[in-house]
Design a protein around this motif. Structure first.
Motif, PDB file in Angstrom:
ATOM      1  N   PHE A  56      31.677 -46.881  26.984  1.00 24.00           N
ATOM      2  CA  PHE A  56      32.878 -46.145  27.373  1.00 24.00           C
ATOM      3  C   PHE A  56      33.818 -46.962  28.260  1.00 24.00           C
ATOM      4  O   PHE A  56      34.923 -46.506  28.561  1.00 24.00           O
ATOM      5  N   GLY A  57      33.366 -48.112  28.738  1.00 27.02           N
ATOM      6  CA  GLY A  57      34.178 -48.857  29.694  1.00 27.02           C
ATOM      7  C   GLY A  57      34.307 -48.135  31.024  1.00 27.02           C
ATOM      8  O   GLY A  57      35.300 -48.285  31.732  1.00 27.02           O
ATOM      9  N   TRP A  89      42.674 -55.244  31.643  1.00 26.73           N
ATOM     10  CA  TRP A  89      43.098 -53.892  32.002  1.00 26.73           C
ATOM     11  C   TRP A  89      42.030 -53.186  32.824  1.00 26.73           C
ATOM     12  O   TRP A  89      40.858 -53.202  32.472  1.00 26.73           O
ATOM     13  N   VAL A  90      42.436 -52.562  33.915  1.00 25.48           N
ATOM     14  CA  VAL A  90      41.522 -51.765  34.736  1.00 25.48           C
ATOM     15  C   VAL A  90      42.298 -50.575  35.280  1.00 25.48           C
ATOM     16  O   VAL A  90      43.514 -50.666  35.519  1.00 25.48           O
ATOM     17  N   ILE A 147      35.959 -46.067  38.038  1.00 29.18           N
ATOM     18  CA  ILE A 147      37.005 -46.899  37.440  1.00 29.18           C
ATOM     19  C   ILE A 147      36.780 -46.998  35.934  1.00 29.18           C
ATOM     20  O   ILE A 147      35.728 -46.595  35.413  1.00 29.18           O
ATOM     21  N   ARG A 148      37.765 -47.559  35.250  1.00 30.25           N
ATOM     22  CA  ARG A 148      37.632 -47.787  33.807  1.00 30.25           C
ATOM     23  C   ARG A 148      38.199 -49.145  33.425  1.00 30.25           C
ATOM     24  O   ARG A 148      39.192 -49.601  33.998  1.00 30.25           O
ATOM     25  N   VAL A 149      37.542 -49.786  32.459  1.00 29.81           N
ATOM     26  CA  VAL A 149      38.062 -50.979  31.795  1.00 29.81           C
ATOM     27  C   VAL A 149      38.002 -50.728  30.293  1.00 29.81           C
ATOM     28  O   VAL A 149      37.373 -49.766  29.836  1.00 29.81           O
ATOM     29  N   ASN A 150      38.654 -51.579  29.536  1.00 26.39           N
ATOM     30  CA  ASN A 150      38.536 -51.536  28.082  1.00 26.39           C
ATOM     31  C   ASN A 150      37.387 -52.462  27.694  1.00 26.39           C
ATOM     32  O   ASN A 150      37.520 -53.681  27.771  1.00 26.39           O
ATOM     33  N   PRO A 151      36.231 -51.920  27.281  1.00 21.39           N
ATOM     34  CA  PRO A 151      35.069 -52.784  27.059  1.00 21.39           C
ATOM     35  C   PRO A 151      35.268 -53.789  25.932  1.00 21.39           C
ATOM     36  O   PRO A 151      34.625 -54.838  25.917  1.00 21.39           O
ATOM     37  N   ARG A 152      36.156 -53.466  24.996  1.00 15.22           N
ATOM     38  CA  ARG A 152      36.393 -54.399  23.885  1.00 15.22           C
ATOM     39  C   ARG A 152      37.255 -55.583  24.304  1.00 15.22           C
ATOM     40  O   ARG A 152      37.384 -56.557  23.572  1.00 15.22           O
TER      41      ARG A 152
END
Length: 378
Positions: A56-57, A89-90, A147-152
Motif C-alpha cells: 500500500f505504500g 513522492w511522499v 505517511i504514504r509513499v508510492n511503492p512502485r
C-alpha cells in the motif's frame, strides 16, 4: 572467445555486502552509506519486484507497538528525509480509521486514551471531510503520524539514489552461498567485512534450519487496483474495523474482543482469511485495495476469486459507492512468523540474516537497519 571460469573472475570487494534489494536490504545500504562504508548489493532480479513494490505504500506508524513503534518512528523521519534527497513522492497525511459500529468507536476511544496526541477522534462529519464513507459510518479516528509513499516508485528511486552515492548493484545476480566474509554469486565472488542477508521469505533458500527454528513461512496477500469511484483526492490511508484486528497497537484495547466476536459472527470467512480492509490512493487517483492473508511454507499459485469479490463488496460498502472497477490484480508475498515480528540472527560470524516477519517492512525497515548495523559492525 570463451568466458573465463567462474572462480577465475576477479572478486568484488566492499565493507559490506547486502543480499536483497527490497526495502530491508536498501535500508541497510542507506545506513551503511551514512557511516561512510563501501557497499555492494546483490539482487537476483533486474529490479525490485517483491513485497516492497506490491504493498500500500503506507507508513503505518501509530498502529505499531513495542520495538516496532520505535523503528516506525525512526523510519518515518528517514522516509521524509530520503524523499527530498532521492526525489520521490511522499505524503505526511495520516490514516483515517472508519468506525462502522459502536464497538469499533469504543476501541478508538481506548486507543486515544493510551496514545494521546497520536490519535484524534472524529465524528461522522469529520470523517466525511477526509474520506467518502457509506451510511453506516458512525465516526472514526485520525492517526496524524502515518505517511504514504508510492511503492512502485519509492524503492526504485531509493536504489538509484544509492547508486549515485557509490553503492554497487549487481542486478540479475543470484547469491549462491553465503560464508563469513564472502558471498558467492552467479557472477563471481563478493568479499566483504560484513554480510547482510535481506532476502525476506527466501531465508529458507539459504539457511533452512534457521527458517525452521524461527517458523518463518510465506504470507500471500490478494490485492487490487481500482478506479476511484469519485473525483476527489483522498490523502490519508483508510482503515476499517477489520484493520483493528490486524495491528498490535490496538491489541491492548478492552473493546477489541467485542469487535472480533461481532466480525467473526457476521463475516467468519473474511476474518478467517485475515482480511485487513484498507485502501490508499495512488498519485494517479486510482485506489490500492486489499487485502487477505494466506500462510504456508510453499504457497499454491492460485488466487481465490471469491476473496477478491468479497473485498470489493466490503470496500464499496465502506465507501458508500456502487461496484468498483478493477484495473489490476496481484499477489503480495512476504515473510511471516507466529513467534516474532522481526528476525535478526547471526547464522555465521560476520553475517546477519534480517527479515521483517510481520508485514510492516515499509513501515519499519529504515528504523531497524541502523540497530542491526550497530551490532554487526561493533
Amino acid at each position: 572467445m570463451t568466458s573465463a571460469p567462474l572462480l577465475a573472475r576477479p572478486r568484488e570487494r566492499a565493507d559490506i555486502v547486502i543480499v536483497g534489494a527490497g526495502i530491508v536490504g536498501l535500508a541497510h545500504a542507506v545506513d551503511a552509506v551514512r557511516r561512510g562504508l563501501s557497499v555492494v548489493v546483490v539482487e537476483r532480479d533486474e529490479h525490485a519486484v517483491g513485497a516492497s513494490v506490491r504493498n500500500f505504500g503506507h507508513g503505518c506508524v501509530t498502529a505499531q507497538d513495542g520495538p516496532a513503534l520505535e523503528y516506525a518512528l525512526d523510519a518515518r523521519a528517514a522516509w521524509i528525509r530520503l524523499a527530498k534527497e532521492a526525489g520521490f513522492w511522499v505524503r505526511e497525511c495520516g490514516t483515517v480509521v472508519v468506525a462502522r459500529a459502536d464497538d469499533e468507536r469504543a476501541v478508538l476511544e481506548e486507543f486515544r486514551d493510551r496514545r494521546g496526541d497520536q490519535v484524534r477522534l472524529l465524528d461522522r462529519a469529520d470523517v466525511e471531510a477526509r474520506v467518502p464513507v457509506g451510511p453506516d459510518a458512525v465516526g472514526g479516528a485520525w492517526l496524524p503520524l502515518d505517511i504514504r509513499v508510492n511503492p512502485r516508485e519509492a524503492v526504485h528511486a531509493l536504489a538509484s539514489w544509492l547508486a549515485a552515492q557509490g553503492v554497487r548493484f549487481l542486478w540479475g545476480t543470484a547469491a549462491l552461498t553465503i560464508e563469513p566474509g564472502l558471498v558467492r554469486t552467479a557472477r563471481g565472488d563478493v568479499a566483504a567485512t560484513a554480510v547482510v542477508l535481506a532476502a525476506g521469505h527466501d531465508l529458507d533458500r539459504h539457511f533452512p534450519d534457521l527458517a525452521d527454528e524461527a517458523k518463518v513461512e510465506r504470507c500471500a496477500l490478494q490485492m487490487l487496483r481500482v478506479r476511484a469511484p469519485w473525483d476527489r483526492a483522498v490523502d490519508p490511508a483508510v482503515f476499517s474495523g477489520f484493520s483493528l484486528l490486524r495491528y498490535r497497537g490496538f491489541g491492548g484495547c478492552p473493546s477489541l474482543s467485542a469487535v472480533r466476536a461481532r466480525l467473526e459472527a457476521e463475516h467468519p470467512d473474511l476474518v478467517a482469511a485475515g482480511l485487513n480492509l484498507m485502501l490508499t490512493q495512488r498519485p494517479d487517483g486510482d485506489l490500492t485495495l486489499g487485502d487477505t492473508h494466506v500462510y504456508g511454507r510453499t504457497l499454491d499459485p492460485f488466487n481465490a476469486e471469491v476473496l477478491d469479490e468479497a473485498v470489493l463488496a466490503q470496500a464499496a460498502r465502506l465507501l458508500g459507492t456502487g461496484p468498483l472497477r478493477v484495473v489490476e490484480r496481484w499477489r503480495g508475498v512476504y515473510a511471516a512468523s507466529p513467534d516474532r515480528d522481526f528476525l535478526v540472527e547471526a547464522p555465521l560470524p560476520g553475517v546477519r540474516a534480517v527479515a521483517v516477519t510481520s508485514g510492516v517492512g515499509m513501515t519499519t525497515a529504515l528504523g531497524l537497519a541502523p540497530r542491526v548495523l550497530d551490532d554487526l559492525l561493533a
